[in-house]
Design an enzyme around this catalytic site. Structure first.
Site, short mmCIF file in Angstrom:
data_model
loop_
_atom_site.label_atom_id
_atom_site.label_comp_id
_atom_site.label_asym_id
_atom_site.label_seq_id
_atom_site.Cartn_x
_atom_site.Cartn_y
_atom_site.Cartn_z
N GLY A 234 -8.69 -27.21 -7.66
CA GLY A 234 -8.23 -26.68 -8.94
C GLY A 234 -9.37 -26.44 -9.89
O GLY A 234 -10.48 -26.95 -9.68
N CYS B 175 -11.39 -31.15 -2.68
CA CYS B 175 -12.13 -30.76 -3.88
C CYS B 175 -11.58 -31.49 -5.10
O CYS B 175 -11.73 -32.70 -5.22
CB CYS B 175 -12.12 -29.24 -4.04
N TYR B 176 -10.88 -30.80 -6.01
CA TYR B 176 -10.29 -31.48 -7.16
C TYR B 176 -9.34 -32.57 -6.70
O TYR B 176 -9.23 -33.63 -7.33
CB TYR B 176 -9.54 -30.48 -8.05
N HIS C 94 -13.97 -27.16 1.12
CA HIS C 94 -12.66 -26.52 1.33
C HIS C 94 -12.46 -26.23 2.82
O HIS C 94 -12.96 -25.23 3.35
CB HIS C 94 -12.57 -25.22 0.53
N GLU D 120 -9.79 -25.20 4.18
CA GLU D 120 -8.78 -24.16 4.39
C GLU D 120 -9.39 -22.76 4.51
O GLU D 120 -8.72 -21.84 4.98
CB GLU D 120 -7.76 -24.17 3.25
N ASP E 55 9.56 -6.39 4.78
CA ASP E 55 10.30 -7.49 4.17
C ASP E 55 11.80 -7.21 4.09
O ASP E 55 12.62 -8.03 4.51
CB ASP E 55 9.75 -7.79 2.77
N LYS F 173 3.66 -13.46 4.94
CA LYS F 173 3.84 -12.13 5.53
C LYS F 173 3.75 -12.15 7.05
O LYS F 173 4.56 -11.53 7.74
CB LYS F 173 2.79 -11.18 4.95
#
Length: 521
Positions: A59, A86-87, A176, A178, A234, A376
């Protein structure tokens, strides 16, 4: 809460720009997860969700700032595994009695950590003594650990780059995992979810399909659902899923505004009416849309008029079929996450979006949003699970206003739309023939408000210029142009100029996003 298996991970969001990537990595490993903003999470909500483990995101705030975000203190007493990123690492340390500071040296971008110890998080991924690439993005850093923690990796700017309290199954990383720039990051997250949290990775699209059908039936009962069908991924997947759940209680309405690509309206009718036997109303309304857009060139005006006209036509067709109690929408999980800002602050409107979001208030219908838990790529997987053709499921994103916003700076006419439609079809045909369609996020042609001098045969021509656009992206938030080779661009240019009378010049757009947007309007 979504009705999903008890094997699930809770991600508490502190406002990182890449929190969605944490969720994507967890989902990719076959584990269901949800992202909840920190200010909406409590001990009771955690217990109700029943996670196998919790991940605290990064964050933009500083842990040492007054009133900075915190995780519920009770989280650390529930016996759940926790991974702070991280945060998330910093707030966990601060909340458990450690210390965080704001040093002069900050780390942004690629960095390297020295693995100095072993822990369950590193099992079968990193070994003590290795040097590993990671992605850092932090100003503050941990300088003192709470009781029970040990440092297991360090970096030049973060003496506590990775920490572990094995007894309580608490782990923290300053980098990070991710993002793709941490090469083994997905493996670390998988180790946390599978090895530490004990998840089996059994969440599949087949399982989601069964659960979603049960939820739709429970919500709708014997009532009727209307779905605005655009032919995009979608709305198509949402319609197919709802139809499988409730059959003829679903009525789809295809408002054909005349701005679709070549053959799209016909394909939608063929797939849904003929192949799936779904009740489909096809309203051809191009004359009405062109009449209301007559003489307009401003893109925002065009978008708003197209949106309002769409609602008018949709409402008119809904009344003809006798109305309905529910409106189906193809809302996706990124839309849900982004609609709940962790700080509640406003965002800048780059351009308005065209959807049917204004319908429920006017028509007094409840929403059915069966895709709101999916990303998606997961929607595409569900579409294949439902038997939709790859040409529809794998289709590039297409804006609601369609070709109307790909003719910038000039009033719309049927002749210009046909000109663009033909050129666009040739471009996409060549991309598919070259085997490049699936490698590209979005590709399209733009008819420019420019006429140029050319020589065709022995005669002078004065015709339109066309721009080609193709980008690579993972989520549409950022994008880069696709690096076609010169032979491909030459072939496309020659075909368009030779086959589409009225275009005598073709250019290729090499602008990234940012600073540009993907679309021109």
């Amino acid at each position: 809460m979504a009705d999903t298996p008890s094997e699930r991970i809770l991600i508490i969001d502190f406002g990182s720009q890449v929190t969605q990537l944490i969720a994507r990595r967890v989902r990719e490993s076959g584990v269901y997860c949800e992202v909840h903003p920190f200010n909406k999470v409590s001990e009771d909500s955690i217990r109700a969700f029943g996670p196998a483990g919790v991940i605290l995101s990064g964050g933009p705030a500083s842990v040492i700032g007054e009133g900075s975000p915190r995780a519920p203190q009770a989280l650390f007493t529930l016996g759940l595994p926790v991974l702070g990123i991280c945060y998330g690492q910093q707030t966990m340390v601060a909340q458990l009695g450690g210390r965080v500071e704001a040093p002069d040296h900050r780390e942004f971008g690629r960095a390297f950590v020295e693995v100095t110890g072993t822990c369950a998080l590193f099992e079968d991924v990193w070994a003590s003594g290795q040097r590993e690439q990671v992605w850092m993005s932090h100003g503050d850093r941990v300088i003192a650990l709470p009781e029970g923690f040990a440092v297991v990796a360090t970096s030049e700017g973060a003496p506590f780059a990775a920490i572990a309290d094995e007894a309580r199954r608490f782990y923290g990383v300053q980098f990070h995992p991710e993002v793709v720039h941490t090469p083994h990051g997905a493996q670390l997250l998988r180790t946390f979810t599978h090895t530490i949290c004990g998840c089996q990775g059994t969440w599949t699209m087949a399982a989601f399909r069964d659960q979603a059908i049960a939820r739709i039936r429970q919500q709708v009962g014997s009532k009727r659902v209307l779905c605005g069908l655009s032919g995009g991924v979608d709305s198509s997947v949402a319609a197919a899923l709802i139809h499988e759940a409730i059959g003829d209680q679903l009525v789809c309405v295809l408002v054909d505004h005349g701005f679709m690509r070549a053959g799209e309206a016909e394909e939608v009718v063929s797939v849904f009416r003929d192949r799936f036997n779904i009740r489909l109303v096809h309203r051809e309304a191009s004359d009405l849309f062109l009449q209301r857009l007559d003489g307009l060139t401003d893109p925002e005006q065009k978008r708003k008029i197209i949106g309002a006209t769409f609602i008018d036509v949709f409402e008119e067709e809904a009344k003809k079929v006798g109305g309905a109690d529910f409106l189906a929408q193809g809302t996706l999980y990124p839309d849900v996450i982004e609609s709940v800002s962790f700080a509640g602050g406003p965002s800048v409107t780059i351009k308005s979006h065209h959807n049917v979001g204004g319908l429920p208030e006017r028509m007094n219908m409840a929403l059915v949003e069966p895709l709101r838990d999916l990303f998606k790529d997961e929607v595409r997987a569900l579409g294949r699970e439902l038997g939709l053709p790859d040409t529809m499921v794998g289709r590039h994103p297409f804006p609601g206003p369609g070709l109307a916003i790909r003719i910038p700076g000039q009033p719309l006419t049927r002749e210009l739309l046909d000109l663009l439609r033909k050129a666009d079809a040739i471009y996409l045909e060549e991309i598919r023939a070259a085997g490049l369609y699936d490698a590209i996020w979005q590709a399209f042609a733009v008819l420019l408000p420019v006429r140029t001098v050319g020589v065709m045969g022995d005669s002078r021509s004065y015709d339109y210029a066309l721009a080609l656009r193709a980008v690579t992206s993972t989520d549409g938030m950022t994008a880069d142009f696709f690096p076609f080779d010169a032979a491909f661009l030459s072939r496309v240019s020659n075909r368009i100029i030779n086959e589409v009378k009225g275009i005598n010049r073709v250019t290729y757009d090499v602008t990234s996003k940012p600073p540009g947007t993907i679309e021109w309007e």
